[in-house]
Design a protein around this motif. Structure first.
Motif, PDB file in Angstrom:
ATOM      1  N   ALA A   8      10.164  56.195   5.740  1.00 44.30           N
ATOM      2  CA  ALA A   8       9.389  56.551   7.557  1.00 44.30           C
ATOM      3  C   ALA A   8       9.378  58.212   7.955  1.00 44.30           C
ATOM      4  N   VAL A   9      10.359  59.010   7.491  1.00 42.46           N
ATOM      5  CA  VAL A   9      10.502  60.080   7.595  1.00 42.46           C
ATOM      6  C   VAL A   9       8.860  61.054   7.473  1.00 42.46           C
ATOM      7  N   LEU A  10       7.869  60.729   6.396  1.00 45.36           N
ATOM      8  CA  LEU A  10       7.121  61.393   6.559  1.00 45.36           C
ATOM      9  C   LEU A  10       5.358  61.306   6.471  1.00 45.36           C
ATOM     10  N   LYS A  11       5.985  60.226   7.772  1.00 46.20           N
ATOM     11  CA  LYS A  11       4.388  59.829   8.238  1.00 46.20           C
ATOM     12  C   LYS A  11       3.690  60.524   9.248  1.00 46.20           C
ATOM     13  N   SER A  12       3.179  61.686   9.047  1.00 49.88           N
ATOM     14  CA  SER A  12       2.424  62.311  10.237  1.00 49.88           C
ATOM     15  C   SER A  12       1.165  61.928   9.707  1.00 49.88           C
ATOM     16  N   VAL A  46       9.228  69.533   5.240  1.00 43.17           N
ATOM     17  CA  VAL A  46      10.608  69.577   4.022  1.00 43.17           C
ATOM     18  C   VAL A  46      11.475  69.518   4.694  1.00 43.17           C
ATOM     19  N   SER A  47      11.794  67.594   3.885  1.00 45.24           N
ATOM     20  CA  SER A  47      12.451  67.492   4.434  1.00 45.24           C
ATOM     21  C   SER A  47      13.436  67.201   3.554  1.00 45.24           C
ATOM     22  N   ILE A  48      15.261  67.317   3.492  1.00 45.46           N
ATOM     23  CA  ILE A  48      15.628  67.983   2.628  1.00 45.46           C
ATOM     24  C   ILE A  48      16.559  66.552   2.462  1.00 45.46           C
ATOM     25  N   HIS A  49      18.015  66.362   1.080  1.00 42.47           N
ATOM     26  CA  HIS A  49      18.067  65.051   0.860  1.00 42.47           C
ATOM     27  C   HIS A  49      19.311  65.337  -0.381  1.00 42.47           C
ATOM     28  N   ALA A  50      20.093  64.923  -0.561  1.00 42.81           N
ATOM     29  CA  ALA A  50      20.696  64.532  -2.054  1.00 42.81           C
ATOM     30  C   ALA A  50      21.195  62.974  -2.563  1.00 42.81           C
ATOM     31  N   ASP A  51      20.802  62.860  -3.671  1.00 38.33           N
ATOM     32  CA  ASP A  51      20.395  61.931  -3.582  1.00 38.33           C
ATOM     33  C   ASP A  51      21.519  60.846  -4.484  1.00 38.33           C
ATOM     34  N   SER A  62      17.054  66.729  -9.604  1.00 39.16           N
ATOM     35  CA  SER A  62      16.290  66.671  -8.315  1.00 39.16           C
ATOM     36  C   SER A  62      14.696  66.060  -9.276  1.00 39.16           C
ATOM     37  N   SER A  63      14.677  65.855  -7.791  1.00 37.32           N
ATOM     38  CA  SER A  63      13.026  65.070  -7.361  1.00 37.32           C
ATOM     39  C   SER A  63      12.451  65.025  -6.783  1.00 37.32           C
ATOM     40  N   VAL A  64      10.984  64.910  -6.462  1.00 35.07           N
ATOM     41  CA  VAL A  64      10.299  65.510  -4.964  1.00 35.07           C
ATOM     42  C   VAL A  64       9.159  64.076  -4.643  1.00 35.07           C
ATOM     43  N   PHE A  65       8.975  63.851  -3.258  1.00 33.50           N
ATOM     44  CA  PHE A  65       8.719  62.698  -3.401  1.00 33.50           C
ATOM     45  C   PHE A  65       7.230  62.924  -2.427  1.00 33.50           C
ATOM     46  N   ALA A  66       6.247  61.648  -1.816  1.00 36.69           N
ATOM     47  CA  ALA A  66       5.120  62.614  -1.398  1.00 36.69           C
ATOM     48  C   ALA A  66       4.769  60.538  -0.681  1.00 36.69           C
ATOM     49  N   LEU A  67       4.265  60.317   0.701  1.00 36.51           N
ATOM     50  CA  LEU A  67       4.435  59.305   1.336  1.00 36.51           C
ATOM     51  C   LEU A  67       3.022  58.307   0.271  1.00 36.51           C
ATOM     52  N   ASP A 107      -1.124  64.235   9.759  1.00 37.78           N
ATOM     53  CA  ASP A 107      -1.916  65.461  10.433  1.00 37.78           C
ATOM     54  C   ASP A 107      -1.069  67.104   9.392  1.00 37.78           C
ATOM     55  N   THR A 108      -0.224  66.832   9.085  1.00 36.41           N
ATOM     56  CA  THR A 108       1.100  68.086   8.375  1.00 36.41           C
ATOM     57  C   THR A 108       1.015  66.993   6.893  1.00 36.41           C
ATOM     58  N   PRO A 109       1.229  68.095   6.130  1.00 30.82           N
ATOM     59  CA  PRO A 109       1.863  67.380   4.918  1.00 30.82           C
ATOM     60  C   PRO A 109       2.910  68.093   4.768  1.00 30.82           C
ATOM     61  N   SER A 110       3.089  66.130   4.322  1.00 27.78           N
ATOM     62  CA  SER A 110       5.066  66.360   3.871  1.00 27.78           C
ATOM     63  C   SER A 110       5.614  65.465   2.785  1.00 27.78           C
ATOM     64  N   ILE A 111       6.733  66.328   2.645  1.00 30.93           N
ATOM     65  CA  ILE A 111       7.153  65.715   1.388  1.00 30.93           C
ATOM     66  C   ILE A 111       8.601  65.686   1.510  1.00 30.93           C
ATOM     67  N   LEU A 112       9.956  64.835   0.934  1.00 40.62           N
ATOM     68  CA  LEU A 112      11.132  64.816   0.845  1.00 40.62           C
ATOM     69  C   LEU A 112      11.741  64.996  -0.361  1.00 40.62           C
ATOM     70  N   VAL A 113      12.527  65.924  -0.531  1.00 43.43           N
ATOM     71  CA  VAL A 113      12.715  67.001  -1.589  1.00 43.43           C
ATOM     72  C   VAL A 113      14.712  66.384  -1.956  1.00 43.43           C
ATOM     73  N   GLU A 114      14.721  65.424  -3.090  1.00 46.94           N
ATOM     74  CA  GLU A 114      16.424  65.055  -3.906  1.00 46.94           C
ATOM     75  C   GLU A 114      16.909  66.038  -3.796  1.00 46.94           C
ATOM     76  N   THR A 115      18.089  67.197  -3.912  1.00 47.83           N
ATOM     77  CA  THR A 115      17.867  68.482  -4.282  1.00 47.83           C
ATOM     78  C   THR A 115      18.305  67.739  -5.659  1.00 47.83           C
ATOM     79  N   ALA A 116      19.451  67.145  -5.686  1.00 48.43           N
ATOM     80  CA  ALA A 116      20.010  66.454  -6.408  1.00 48.43           C
ATOM     81  C   ALA A 116      20.817  65.048  -6.657  1.00 48.43           C
TER      82      ALA A 116
END
Length: 430
Positions: A368-372, A269-274, A284-289, A374-383
């Motif tokens: 790029a940070v979601l390019k694993s 889980v990668s945490i960001h602030a847009d 808020s937003s949630v992204f996948a690869l 074999d590991t489910p990965s998401i990026l969360v833009e908290t606000a």
């Protein structure tokens, strides 16, 4: 006429000589100590020529800087070395010979240094960067074990597990209200191991991320939320968290993926602030690869901006990364992306109960940070940190707790419907 031209040429030479041989001024010297590595950065308006070598008994690194003046910014570097730096004990600066300034770094252990230069980008001028890595890289699982929380074991295959569903939470208008403690995770089938969540605080160190109008840096907000999320995960039976970044320092995007994989994380889980050019943008937003392009122009723009973190933070392009190349080749496997979308939908649903959603659905782009593979990965833009109201909320302790609580709620919902597969090595409760 010829003599006049000669005199003019001689005058031009005299005017040119002082600037041609003027020493380069270091405009800023910065140090970023961390357990993973320590980074030293010298910034200037012109590129600096350099030479690096090491000395033994005792361990030292020596950097010779050509045509650099010894000024206050450079001298201040010695006072910025803290006693808690894992690798650098002290720095000595002096004139070695005419035209050469020598930096001697006294070390605490054997290291593997990388010295490289960066071209100007964003607000930075030319940068000379020294990365001091430990000779033996830090193992993320061993670091977690040394905290007294976990130990390493070989896991047995696990059957499907039932995780109690977390009920949907009502919309909360006031960020100052207390939140309930996360419901415990049922562990009837997970007695052999706990679930490990990699929590990634976006940006850091040389890369501040987005900035709010009140001066808030994205890297500080993301680290604060990441630490709160880790605390809540660690308080949940059957789960543990590992922080990809646990301080103010930079980690390349590929390095974040690699650290999570080395820890055998079940989720990332990668945490960001847009941020956006218009201060009215919010939510808020949630992204996948995505393998096949972004789902919207805004998602494509955001992925491009986030992927530029390596340029701003500073990556040694000369250092080959076979891990990243292998990861890109593995992206033809879509199962991980499908699982990432499931996780993202659960997290988006939970976040929607505490904040406006920028879009009502999960988006995809080439982060790029979601390019694993074999590991489910998401990026969360908290606000949106660029929105004054949301910037204020992002700095509020209670809101940070609620965001963390919402992400954890989504993670628990995901595991209730998608039991984790066994891993070669996992974190096991004592």
């Amino acid at each position: 006429m010829f003599e006049r031209a000669l005199r003019l040429a001689a005058l031009l030479c005299l005017l040119w000589l002082p600037s041609a041989f003027a020493e380069i001024a270091v405009t800023s010297a910065r140090i970023w100590p961390a357990q993973d590595y320590t980074r030293l950065t010298l910034e200037s308006k012109q590129p600096i020529r350099y030479n690096l070598f090491s000395l033994k008994n005792p361990e030292r690194l020596v950097i010779d800087l050509e045509d650099v003046e010894i000024n206050a910014s450079l001298n201040d570097l010695a006072g910025k070395i803290g006693s808690d730096d894992p690798y650098i004990k002290s720095v000595r600066i002096g004139r070695f010979k005419p035209g050469t300034v020598r930096l001697v770094l006294d070390l605490k252990a054997q290291v593997k240094p990388q010295l490289f230069s960066l071209m100007p980008v964003a607000e930075y001028g030319h940068r000379l960067v020294l990365d001091v890595y430990p000779l033996v890289p830090v193992d993320p699982l061993m670091a977690l074990a040394q905290q007294g929380e976990t130990k390493l074991t070989a896991s047995e295959p696990t059957a499907a597990s039932t995780v109690a569903e977390t009920p949907a939470k009502p919309v909360v208008e006031q960020a100052s209200e207390p939140i309930a403690k996360p419901a415990p995770l049922a562990q009837t089938e997970f007695s052999n191991r706990v679930l490990l969540i990699a929590v990634d605080a976006g940006h850091g160190g040389e890369d501040p991320g987005a900035r709010g109008r009140r001066g808030t840096h994205e890297k500080d907000v993301t680290l604060a939320i990441a630490r709160r999320l880790k605390a809540q995960i660690d308080d949940t039976p059957g789960m543990r968290a590992i922080l990809i970044r646990d301080g103010d320092y930079f980690i390349p995007l590929g390095g974040r993926v690699e650290k999570a994989r080395k820890a055998h994380a079940d989720l990332f889980v990668s945490i960001h602030a847009d941020a956006f050019v218009k201060s009215t943008a919010r939510g808020s937003s949630v992204f996948a690869l995505s393998e096949h392009g972004a789902t919207s122009a805004s998602a494509r723009w955001l992925a491009k901006k986030e992927n530029e973190a390596d340029l701003i933070g500073g990556v040694n392009l000369a250092a080959k990364d076979p891990y990243l190349a292998r990861t890109l080749l593995d992206l033809s496997q879509t199962a991980t992306i499908n699982d990432s979308l499931k996780l993202a939908n659960h997290v988006l649903r939970e976040i929607g109960s505490i904040n406006t959603l920028h879009r009502g659905h999960v988006e995809q782009a080439g982060f790029a940070v979601l390019k694993s593979p074999d590991t489910p990965s998401i990026l969360v833009e908290t606000a949106f940190i660029s929105n004054p109201t949301e910037e204020q909320r992002l700095n509020d302790d209670a809101y940070q707790e609620k965001i963390a609580h919402a992400i954890l709620g989504g993670v628990k919902r995901y595991f209730s419907q998608n039991p984790a597969l066994s891993k070669p090595q996992v974190a096991q409760k004592d």
